[in-house]
Design an enzyme around this catalytic site. Structure first.
Site, mmCIF file in Angstrom:
data_model
loop_
_atom_site.group_PDB
_atom_site.id
_atom_site.type_symbol
_atom_site.label_atom_id
_atom_site.label_comp_id
_atom_site.label_asym_id
_atom_site.label_seq_id
_atom_site.Cartn_x
_atom_site.Cartn_y
_atom_site.Cartn_z
ATOM 1 N N SER A 127 16.113 45.757 -44.825
ATOM 2 C CA SER A 127 16.765 47.377 -44.819
ATOM 3 C C SER A 127 16.372 47.370 -43.357
ATOM 4 O O SER A 127 14.979 47.092 -42.733
ATOM 5 C CB SER A 127 16.015 48.146 -45.618
ATOM 6 O OG SER A 127 16.738 49.396 -45.053
ATOM 7 N N LYS B 138 15.858 46.410 -53.320
ATOM 8 C CA LYS B 138 16.554 46.617 -52.194
ATOM 9 C C LYS B 138 18.038 47.708 -52.577
ATOM 10 O O LYS B 138 18.184 48.384 -51.751
ATOM 11 C CB LYS B 138 17.012 45.523 -51.390
ATOM 12 C CG LYS B 138 18.057 45.897 -50.344
ATOM 13 C CD LYS B 138 17.439 46.671 -49.139
ATOM 14 C CE LYS B 138 18.546 46.790 -48.074
ATOM 15 N NZ LYS B 138 19.761 46.613 -48.062
ATOM 16 N N HIS C 11 16.744 50.860 -53.595
ATOM 17 C CA HIS C 11 16.419 51.619 -52.143
ATOM 18 C C HIS C 11 17.939 52.143 -51.528
ATOM 19 O O HIS C 11 17.773 53.411 -51.248
ATOM 20 C CB HIS C 11 15.814 50.719 -51.061
ATOM 21 C CG HIS C 11 16.058 51.085 -49.611
ATOM 22 N ND1 HIS C 11 17.452 50.908 -48.905
ATOM 23 C CD2 HIS C 11 15.031 51.440 -48.890
ATOM 24 C CE1 HIS C 11 17.210 51.413 -47.605
ATOM 25 N NE2 HIS C 11 15.644 51.634 -47.662
ATOM 26 N N ASN C 12 18.779 51.430 -51.668
ATOM 27 C CA ASN C 12 20.159 51.711 -50.981
ATOM 28 C C ASN C 12 20.848 52.905 -51.815
ATOM 29 O O ASN C 12 21.356 53.910 -51.443
ATOM 30 C CB ASN C 12 21.286 50.632 -51.079
ATOM 31 C CG ASN C 12 20.978 49.600 -49.680
ATOM 32 O OD1 ASN C 12 19.876 49.865 -49.520
ATOM 33 N ND2 ASN C 12 21.950 49.209 -49.413
ATOM 34 N N GLU D 198 19.123 55.876 -51.028
ATOM 35 C CA GLU D 198 19.837 56.317 -49.400
ATOM 36 C C GLU D 198 20.901 57.165 -49.948
ATOM 37 O O GLU D 198 21.090 58.354 -49.125
ATOM 38 C CB GLU D 198 19.877 55.044 -48.906
ATOM 39 C CG GLU D 198 20.298 55.423 -47.571
ATOM 40 C CD GLU D 198 20.735 53.962 -46.815
ATOM 41 O OE1 GLU D 198 19.837 53.104 -46.875
ATOM 42 O OE2 GLU D 198 21.591 53.669 -46.284
#
Ligand code: ATR
Length: 482
Positions: free
Chosen positions: A135, A189, A192-193, A196
């Site tokens: 990232s 990941k 995480h997105n 976000e």
């Protein structure tokens, strides 16, 4: 007689010389590694060497076989091509050229089930496959991303130190650690997105509410966000929000945000996060609202058709602007804690389901730098999981419980004012509803269980004694034990 010295072998190779791949290769080179380069279209490889040869030692190859031959053993090959078919195509071409113990890293945004499949296939062939979430975009790839590598623990011994070196560092600590086996890295990941998405939506709602309530211009609100960035909300996303809101469009002289079409795009990682959460049965309501809010914004025919629908909303009058801004700040912080709490629940659930044994505190630690959700409060999350590694609920940790308690009255004022004044705040509202649902002594789920038993004989359990029960709804309505 002179002996011909063989060319020194490269310590790592990168396949895929688009922006992310070339920047990552340059990052390795800048850290003193000899980096082999390959791209399907050879001209791109040559362009990278021509433009950035000064970064360090590159070993470019025009054929994949030559690229593989230029690597020291165990070979470390990082694939940075488009996720999906192209990644499989590169792996298929690469695998016959590799030998036992070599390590293939997929640094793309691959969907974690693909990573699980690829890891199993390569393991069969004696190869290590590492799905690594990376990232930080182009900037991060070049100057230090947050790296979330999965795959076998053994391969981390040969690969991890290099990845840690090129990752972002916060307080001298690398933003990279072994996440867990097979798809764990790409799963983390993905979440995480998703987080976000939630973070961005919440910031968007905070901005929109203040704009409506205060009639403030974007440039004034830029100041508010810049101030917030000095406190608990200190984060990359708040920082760039201040910069974006301060930006004037050169062509029209208006605030840039006012000339941008209000339809949010997505590449799909938010959707994947919500889909995976549905499969796991984990309520990631903040991420889901954020993902759907993007979909609502892009629902052009529906928005057009709804244009003249009545709102019956009041005229928003705020008596004390500073107090309102402070309420929004608190509501934003509380909603943000909920979104992260839900995301960490999803990681815990997947970790249990797949046997990944993911250390959630370590995930918060490697998100402190390099990545889009980097934020000061991630330290608090790491501390919470260090205090209680099996913490069942992040917002129940003493620190966060207090922080949310401090904001809950403000949160209610903001959500109710948004509803009364007809301004959508789906992520604020659903985070608060989630918080209240978790706190509730009794939920209407009891009624739902009864309804299910009524129409489908799905049975229910009682609060006062063990066992499974069914009421004879279409008979004499007596209760039977199932
Ligand atoms: P960007 O959007 O930044 O250009 P990308 O589209 O994610 O990056 O990735 C493009 C990279 O994937 C390129 O290196 C591309 O190779 P070419 O330069 O030859 O197009 C690579 N790529 C895409 N499909 C591929 C395939 N089937 N086999 C090998 N490489 C492929």
């Amino acid at each position: 007689m002179t002996t011909q010295q063989p060319a020194p072998l490269a310590q790592i190779g990168v396949v895929g010389m688009a922006v992310m791949g070339s920047n990552l290769a340059r990052n390795f080179a800048r850290h003193g590694y000899r980096v082999a380069l390959y791209n399907r279209t050879a001209a791109k490889t040559d362009e990278v060497v021509a433009a950035h040869g000064d970064d360090g030692e590159f070993v470019p190859a025009h054929e994949l076989a030559a690229f593989v031959a230029s690597l020291e053993r165990p070979r470390r090959v990082v694939i940075m091509v488009k996720a999906g078919g192209p990644t499989d195509a590169v792996i298929d071409e690469l695998v016959p050229l590799l030998e036992d113990g070599d390590i293939v890293v997929d640094g793309g945004n691959s969907h974690f089930p693909d990573t699980i499949r690829r890891e199993a296939a390569l393991r069969e062939k004696g190869l290590h496959f590492v799905g690594a979430g990376i990232s930080g975009g182009e900037e991060g790839a070049l100057n230090g991303p947050s790296i979330m590598p999965g795959g076998p623990a053994e391969s981390y011994a040969a690969l991890g130190p290099m990845l840690e070196e090129i990752s972002a560092h916060v307080d001298g600590v690398p933003c990279c650690t072994h996440v867990g086996p097979d798809g764990a890295g790409h799963f983390v990941k993905m979440v995480h997105n998703g987080i976000e998405y939630a973070d961005m939506q919440l910031i968007g709602e905070a901005y929109d509410l203040m704009r409506h309530a205060l009639g403030a211009a974007p440039a004034e609100l830029a100041q508010v966000f810049a101030t917030w960035n000095q406190g608990d909300l200190d984060s990359f996303l708040i920082e760039i929000t201040a910069e974006v809101l301060a930006q004037t469009d050169a062509a029209t002289g208006k605030a840039l945000v006012d000339v941008i079409v209000d339809q949010a795009g997505q590449k799909g990682t938010g959707r994947w996060t919500v889909q995976a959460a549905l499969d796991l049965g984990v309520p990631v309501t903040g991420i889901a609202e954020a993902t759907f809010a993007r979909a609502v914004s892009s629902s052009v025919p529906q928005r057009e058709a709804a244009k003249d629908l009545p709102g019956h909303a009041g005229t928003w009058e705020v008596a004390d602007a500073d107090a309102f801004v402070e309420d929004v700040r608190k509501a934003l912080y509380a909603s943000k804690v909920v979104a992260y709490s839900q995301g960490f629940d999803q990681i815990a659930a997947a970790s249990a389901e797949h046997g990944w044994d993911i250390d959630r505190g370590a995930m918060a630690r490697i998100w402190r730098g390099g990545c889009i959700i980097r934020a000061k409060f991630l330290d608090r999350i790491t501390e919470a999981y260090e205090r209680t590694p099996d913490l069942p609920l992040l917002i129940a940790d003493a620190y966060f419980a207090e922080a949310v308690a401090d904001g809950v009255a403000a949160w209610r004022r903001v959500v109710s004012a948004a509803a009364l004044n007809g301004v959508p705040a789906p992520a604020f509202a659903s985070s608060l509803a989630y918080y209240d649902a978790l706190r509730a002594d009794r939920l209407p789920a009891a009624l739902i269980q009864a309804q299910r038993d009524f129409f489908g004989a799905h049975t229910y359990q009682r609060t006062d004694k063990p066992g499974t029960y069914h009421t004879l709804w279409s008979g004499d309505r007596s209760e039977t034990q199932a």
